[in-house]
Design an enzyme around this catalytic site. Structure first.
Site, short mmCIF file in Angstrom:
data_model
loop_
_atom_site.label_atom_id
_atom_site.label_comp_id
_atom_site.label_asym_id
_atom_site.label_seq_id
_atom_site.Cartn_x
_atom_site.Cartn_y
_atom_site.Cartn_z
CD GLN A 16 -2.51 1.49 2.57
OE1 GLN A 16 -2.08 0.95 3.60
NE2 GLN A 16 -3.51 2.33 2.59
CE1 TYR A 147 2.85 -4.14 11.38
CE2 TYR A 147 1.30 -2.92 12.75
CZ TYR A 147 2.16 -2.97 11.66
OH TYR A 147 2.32 -1.87 10.86
CB ILE A 177 -1.67 4.68 5.46
CG1 ILE A 177 -0.53 4.87 6.46
CG2 ILE A 177 -1.45 5.49 4.19
CD1 ILE A 177 -0.31 6.29 6.95
N1 SER Z 1 -2.40 -0.02 9.53
C1 SER Z 1 -1.70 -0.91 10.39
C2 SER Z 1 -2.56 -2.05 10.80
O1 SER Z 1 -3.73 -1.84 10.91
C3 SER Z 1 -1.24 -0.20 11.64
O2 SER Z 1 0.06 0.23 11.44
O3 SER Z 1 -2.07 -3.11 11.03
#
Ligand code: SER
Length: 325
Positions: A16, A147, A177
């Site tokens: 992305q 994560y 984003i």
């Molecule tokens: N956009 C990412 C996620 O939702 C967060 O950094 O995992």
């Protein structure tokens, strides 16, 4: 002193952020100075035809080394990562790609005297003990996702390479984003992008978080600007390195749906929270980004209204052309 022309490697260039970042860097520094690297997904024609493209698995250090030496790379934007939702489904893969890949990039950068490295971090470094409103730059970092764990460790490892080896490593804690070119893959904030695609195509969306879920978000042009501005700022101005909070806007899923409805009155959004709700609930609603503003002049341009107007315009144009997936 002027920096020599960057010779840049972008990992995760089909993703992305990577896909739009690569094109922005090509425009800025010349197409042939930017090597895009992807793994499994095929690049768009625009990405493939506008400059060099290589396939790299970032968990294989040799593959990174080969591209760095072959193209005389001096700057790396390491965008390849497994995001939060897929990470919870495949925690081992997330650790291997996010930590193993990062370690390989930093080691190659150290060994080949790369002048600057960008490492994206995320709001996922925060956890339930972080203040939810205006999360400070310096605060408790106890994430509940693999994560988030990999992003906290990544920030610390990047800072370690800065002070231990003098490697110039920089990074931002990206919010969710929002963008109209390449859909995100496997994140918790993906609803804020999907909602636009579904609104254009079907005038209906079932959102996977509750209506009152508020998260920090940012529109892609601001994301690209923040990334390049941080990378171009003078090192002596930076007190932080790999962990800058950057805020764009904050809104609830319901407020986003209402904003879209202003443009498409027949749009209907309903809510069916799944496992991603718990992840969203562990992240703050808004961020304090004063260090980014003070140290390198960060200032976002888009708010909810201007972002939604532009998103709908871009996606509508793609729909008309028949290029909307
Ligand atoms: N956009 C990412 C996620 O939702 C967060 O950094 O995992």
């Amino acid at each position: 002193m002027a920096r020599k022309t960057p010779r840049i490697l972008v990992t995760g260039a089909v993703g992305q952020i990577g896909s739009e970042l690569t094109m922005a860097l090509r425009k800025r520094y010349g197409n042939n100075n930017i090597v895009a690297a992807g793994h499994r997904k095929d690049p768009s024609l625009a990405l493939r035809d506008s400059g060099p493209f290589d396939r790299i698995d970032v968990t294989d250090r040799e593959q990174i080394e080969q591209v760095v030496t072959r193209h005389k790379i001096n700057t790396i934007y390491h965008m390849a990562a497994i995001l939060s939702a897929v990470g919870e489904e495949k925690p081992q893969l997330a650790w291997n790609v996010n930590m193993g890949g990062l370690y390989n990039v930093l080691e190659v950068a150290r060994e080949y005297k790369i002048t600057r490295v960008f490492l994206p971090s995320s709001i996922a470094v925060f956890g339930p003990e972080t203040p939810r409103d205006c999360a400070p730059q310096e605060t408790v970092l106890h994430p509940t996702t693999i994560y988030g764990v990999s992003k906290v460790a990544g920030e610390l490892l990047g800072d370690y390479y800065c002070h231990r080896f003098g490697l110039d490593v920089r990074g931002l804690r990206y919010p969710g984003i929002i963008s109209s070119e390449t859909p995100p893959g496997g994140g918790t904030t993906d609803y804020a992008v999907e909602i636009f695609y579904e609104a254009i195509k079907h005038r209906r969306y079932t959102c996977f978080v509750r209506e009152d879920t508020v998260l920090p978000m940012m529109y892609m042009p601001d994301c690209i600007k923040a990334t390049i501005d941080l990378m171009e700022s003078d090192l002596y101005c930076l007190k932080h390195h790999c962990n800058f909070n950057v805020a764009g806007m904050s809104f609830s899923a319901g407020e986003l749906a209402a904003e879209i409805k202003k443009h498409l009155p027949e749009f209907i959004c309903d809510y069916r929270p799944d496992f991603r709700q718990e992840i969203a609930d562990s992240w703050p609603k808004s961020l304090d980004d004063r260090p980014a503003r003070e140290e390198w002049g960060w200032k976002p341009s888009y708010d909810l209204a201007s972002m939604a107007t532009d998103m709908l315009k871009c996606l509508h144009a793609r729909y008309e052309k028949g290029t909307l997936p």
